[in-house]
Motif scaffolding. Structure first.
Motif, short mmCIF file in Angstrom:
data_model
loop_
_atom_site.label_atom_id
_atom_site.label_comp_id
_atom_site.label_asym_id
_atom_site.label_seq_id
_atom_site.Cartn_x
_atom_site.Cartn_y
_atom_site.Cartn_z
N ALA A 65 41.33 25.88 17.94
CA ALA A 65 41.84 24.52 17.81
C ALA A 65 40.73 23.55 17.42
O ALA A 65 40.94 22.62 16.64
N THR A 66 39.53 23.78 17.94
CA THR A 66 38.41 22.88 17.66
C THR A 66 38.02 22.92 16.19
O THR A 66 37.85 21.87 15.55
N ALA A 67 37.91 24.12 15.63
CA ALA A 67 37.54 24.26 14.22
C ALA A 67 38.58 23.61 13.33
O ALA A 67 38.25 22.92 12.36
N PHE A 68 39.84 23.80 13.67
CA PHE A 68 40.91 23.20 12.88
C PHE A 68 40.87 21.68 12.95
O PHE A 68 40.98 20.99 11.94
N GLN A 69 40.67 21.14 14.14
CA GLN A 69 40.65 19.68 14.32
C GLN A 69 39.48 19.04 13.58
O GLN A 69 39.62 17.98 12.98
N VAL A 70 38.31 19.69 13.62
CA VAL A 70 37.13 19.15 12.94
C VAL A 70 37.40 19.05 11.44
O VAL A 70 37.15 18.00 10.81
N LEU A 71 37.91 20.12 10.84
CA LEU A 71 38.18 20.12 9.41
C LEU A 71 39.31 19.15 9.07
O LEU A 71 39.25 18.43 8.06
N LYS A 72 40.30 19.10 9.93
CA LYS A 72 41.44 18.21 9.68
C LYS A 72 41.00 16.75 9.63
O LYS A 72 41.35 16.02 8.70
N PHE A 73 40.21 16.32 10.60
CA PHE A 73 39.84 14.91 10.63
C PHE A 73 38.77 14.57 9.60
O PHE A 73 38.64 13.41 9.21
N ALA A 74 38.04 15.57 9.15
CA ALA A 74 37.15 15.34 8.01
C ALA A 74 37.99 15.04 6.78
O ALA A 74 37.67 14.16 5.97
N GLY A 75 39.10 15.76 6.63
CA GLY A 75 40.02 15.50 5.53
C GLY A 75 40.66 14.13 5.62
O GLY A 75 40.80 13.42 4.63
N VAL A 76 41.05 13.74 6.84
CA VAL A 76 41.64 12.42 7.06
C VAL A 76 40.65 11.33 6.67
O VAL A 76 41.00 10.37 5.98
N ASP A 98 36.88 5.73 -24.77
CA ASP A 98 35.74 6.36 -25.44
C ASP A 98 35.58 7.81 -25.00
O ASP A 98 34.74 8.53 -25.54
N GLY A 99 36.36 8.27 -24.01
CA GLY A 99 36.33 9.66 -23.62
C GLY A 99 35.01 10.12 -23.06
O GLY A 99 34.61 11.26 -23.24
N GLU A 100 34.25 9.27 -22.44
CA GLU A 100 32.96 9.64 -21.90
C GLU A 100 33.10 10.74 -20.88
O GLU A 100 33.99 10.73 -20.05
N SER A 101 32.18 11.71 -20.95
CA SER A 101 32.22 12.84 -20.03
C SER A 101 31.29 12.63 -18.85
O SER A 101 31.16 13.49 -18.01
N LEU A 102 30.66 11.45 -18.82
CA LEU A 102 29.67 11.19 -17.79
C LEU A 102 30.27 11.24 -16.40
O LEU A 102 29.65 11.69 -15.45
N SER A 103 31.51 10.81 -16.26
CA SER A 103 32.15 10.75 -14.96
C SER A 103 32.90 12.04 -14.60
O SER A 103 33.51 12.11 -13.55
N SER A 104 32.87 13.02 -15.48
CA SER A 104 33.61 14.26 -15.23
C SER A 104 33.15 14.94 -13.95
O SER A 104 33.97 15.46 -13.19
N GLY A 105 31.84 14.93 -13.71
CA GLY A 105 31.32 15.56 -12.50
C GLY A 105 31.88 14.92 -11.24
O GLY A 105 32.29 15.61 -10.31
N ARG A 106 31.91 13.59 -11.24
CA ARG A 106 32.43 12.87 -10.07
C ARG A 106 33.92 13.14 -9.88
O ARG A 106 34.40 13.29 -8.76
N VAL A 107 34.64 13.18 -11.01
CA VAL A 107 36.08 13.45 -10.94
C VAL A 107 36.33 14.83 -10.35
O VAL A 107 37.21 15.01 -9.49
N ILE A 108 35.57 15.81 -10.78
CA ILE A 108 35.72 17.18 -10.27
C ILE A 108 35.36 17.25 -8.80
O ILE A 108 36.09 17.85 -7.99
N VAL A 109 34.23 16.63 -8.43
CA VAL A 109 33.80 16.68 -7.02
C VAL A 109 34.84 16.06 -6.11
O VAL A 109 35.15 16.61 -5.04
N ARG A 110 35.40 14.93 -6.51
CA ARG A 110 36.43 14.30 -5.68
C ARG A 110 37.66 15.20 -5.55
O ARG A 110 38.24 15.33 -4.48
N GLY A 111 38.05 15.82 -6.66
CA GLY A 111 39.19 16.72 -6.63
C GLY A 111 38.94 17.91 -5.72
O GLY A 111 39.81 18.33 -4.96
N VAL A 112 37.73 18.47 -5.81
CA VAL A 112 37.37 19.61 -4.95
C VAL A 112 37.42 19.20 -3.48
O VAL A 112 37.99 19.90 -2.63
N LEU A 113 36.82 18.06 -3.16
CA LEU A 113 36.77 17.61 -1.77
C LEU A 113 38.16 17.36 -1.21
O LEU A 113 38.43 17.64 -0.03
#
Length: 203
Positions: A65-76, A98-113
């Motif tokens: 339960a502890t492991a689940f709660q820690v991950l859950k509230f990190a998500g919250v 302009d289709g800049e790819s500079l922010s692609s990394g940030r977009v991916i990281v946010r999606g992953v998280l």
């Protein structure tokens, strides 16, 4: 591969959640390319859950339960951060032509998280995959990996379709400041609601 697995996967993936909201926001704000990148990020966020399921870590989360709660509230906490960032960033929903790819990394990281910090996804894999895999068979592990791969592929296709659809109508809404303000509030509110839903869910 059973039709039941494909249909269940499609229903689960197509049901609006944090990943869908994030991909829609990316499509409206930065166009088709960004929506595809966001869909890729959300899809990559499934990998840790798949690995956890295959290696048995999901069983630990299920028992602890502890492991689940820690991950859950990190998500919250992360979903609430996304809500705050959406409201604060006045440029968050401005289409970039302009289709800049500079922010692609940030977009991916946010999606992953967004997907990594969702313990319900691990629980889903833990409860879902075993129904379509006979643990007694010699090819149980390869089959589980194959089914996980199909789930990820469907996730990417569906999320990207959501994003492309949003991008196709973005020009009709992004030129209207009042509409954009309400869109920011809607997306921020969606992240808050999804975070609240995650906070009160049990294993």
């Amino acid at each position: 591969m059973s039709l039941a697995f494909l249909l269940t996967t499609l229903v689960v993936v197509a049901t609006p959640g944090t990943g869908v909201v994030y991909t829609l926001a990316a499509g409206l704000s930065r166009g088709r390319r960004a929506s595809a990148v966001a869909a890729l990020g959300c899809t990559l966020g499934i990998v840790p859950h798949m690995v956890a399921t295959v290696t048995g870590v999901a069983a630990l989360l299920h028992a602890s339960a502890t492991a689940f709660q820690v991950l859950k509230f990190a998500g919250v906490a992360y979903l609430l951060y996304m809500a705050w960032a959406t409201i604060r960033d006045k440029e968050a929903l401005v289409v970039e032509r302009d289709g800049e790819s500079l922010s692609s990394g940030r977009v991916i990281v946010r999606g992953v998280l967004i997907n990594v910090l969702n313990p319900k996804l691990t629980m889903f894999f833990f409860a879902f995959l075993p129904q379509f895999v006979d643990p007694g068979r010699a090819d149980a592990l390869p089959r589980m990996l194959a089914l996980s791969g199909v789930f990820m592929a469907v996730t990417f296709v569906v999320f990207a379709a959501y994003g492309v659809l949003a991008a196709s109508v973005s020009s009709h809404v992004t030129s209207r400041p009042r509409v954009m303000t309400w869109l920011r509030r809607t997306f921020a509110g969606s992240f808050v609601v999804l975070g609240a839903k995650l906070a009160v869910t049990a294993r």
